[in-house]
Design an enzyme around this catalytic site. Structure first.
Site, short mmCIF file in Angstrom:
data_model
loop_
_atom_site.label_atom_id
_atom_site.label_comp_id
_atom_site.label_asym_id
_atom_site.label_seq_id
_atom_site.Cartn_x
_atom_site.Cartn_y
_atom_site.Cartn_z
N HIS A 1 4.75 0.10 0.26
CA HIS A 1 5.47 -0.68 1.28
C HIS A 1 4.57 -1.75 1.86
CE1 HIS A 1 3.66 2.78 3.32
NE2 HIS A 1 3.57 2.02 4.39
N HIS B 1 0.84 -1.21 0.00
CA HIS B 1 0.00 0.00 0.00
C HIS B 1 0.87 1.25 0.00
CE1 HIS B 1 1.11 -0.49 4.21
NE2 HIS B 1 0.82 0.79 4.41
#
Ligand code: SIN
Length: 282
Positions: free
Chosen positions: A257, A101
């Site tokens: 990440h 995300h």
């Protein structure tokens, strides 16, 4: 005392660099700030070691990059409402950020960056992966780039923070404030141009992108799933192994990440500050 030379060590071919020779507890001078800022834009995420910052020092450094964008859903650090706790307790099975995300893409003006500081780490595990959305964009075919260039996508916090996210997870209700806010939707271009680097990046993520604008979820799914898989190709990523006092500072637009959830039964506590950004544009 003379200042140390700043050393920048890239972590992979596409994204991430460790920065040595800066003490973030000190007020960095303009030349040090310029070096850190350039490394941030060049590498998408930078990592600082041995920074045992107090919450106030963490905030002071973050404010050098902009105003604080307070997270609406996370528990705050006592006495520091601008700092969010990213926490997993030994009894928890889920972690925060366990899927790819970008933070706050559900906002009209998503955060420009996040600073995550390690407070308590598991003995092993709990690494974080990052992926470059510049690399993801660059690797698309010219035909795909052209097709995506006019598209917008709908982002929302519903999947992660809406009522459905808590159906089977009652013990997390205390940590997330359920809210209608999580259901709000915003649209962003699928291909954006970074205002500071001028580079194009892919801007869809598995956490918060619901569908393409003016399409149903079912219609969107095949292309969206393809793009999400493509975005996580190993050659676009790096993996950071946390150590006490380490801090990551990532660009929330051109990176994604994922927090690896491989430390059940142990505690992990991070302090995260998100910095205000602007609406991304094509
Ligand atoms: C996050 O998704 O912001 C947290 C990442 C992590 O805990 O490693």
């Amino acid at each position: 005392m003379g200042q140390q030379a700043i050393e920048i060590k890239p972590l992979s071919g596409a994204v991430g660099a460790e920065i040595y020779g800066v003490d973030l507890a000190r007020d960095l001078d303009n030349s040090e700030m310029a070096t850190v800022r350039q490394a941030f834009f060049d590498h998408g995420v930078v990592f600082f070691m041995d920074q045992n910052l107090t919450p106030d020092q963490h905030l002071t450094f973050a404010r050098r990059f902009g105003g604080i964008d307070v997270n609406k859903f996370f528990e705050q650090v006592d006495g520091h409402p601008e700092i969010a706790q990213v926490r997993k307790e030994p009894k928890d099975t889920n972690n925060i950020g366990g899927g790819w995300h970008t933070d706050h893409s559900y906002d009209a003006a998503p955060a420009m960056g996040s600073m995550l500081l390690a407070r308590e780490l598991p003995k092993t595990g709990g690494d974080t992966m990052f992926a470059s959305m510049y690399a993801a964009y660059d690797a698309l075919s010219s035909g795909m780039k052209e097709m995506l260039s006019g598209l917008k996508a709908v982002h929302s916090g519903a999947r992660a923070f809406g009522p459905k996210a808590h159906e089977n997870n009652a013990d997390r209700d205390a940590q997330f404030k359920l809210s209608e806010i999580a259901l709000a939707e915003v649209e962003h271009p699928v291909i954006c141009t970074h205002a500071d680097t001028g580079r194009k990046f892919l801007y869809v993520n598995g956490g918060f992108t619901m569908r393409f604008a003016n399409m149903t979820e079912a219609e969107s799914a095949p292309l969206l799933q393809y793009l999400l898989q493509h975005a996580a190709r190993p050659e676009f990523t790096c993996r950071f192994q946390w150590r006490p006092g380490a801090m990551a500072f990532w660009d929330n637009l051109c990176t994604q990440h994922l927090a690896i959830n491989d430390y059940h039964g142990q505690r992990r506590l991070m302090h995260r500050i998100t910095i205000q950004g602007r609406a991304p544009s094509a």
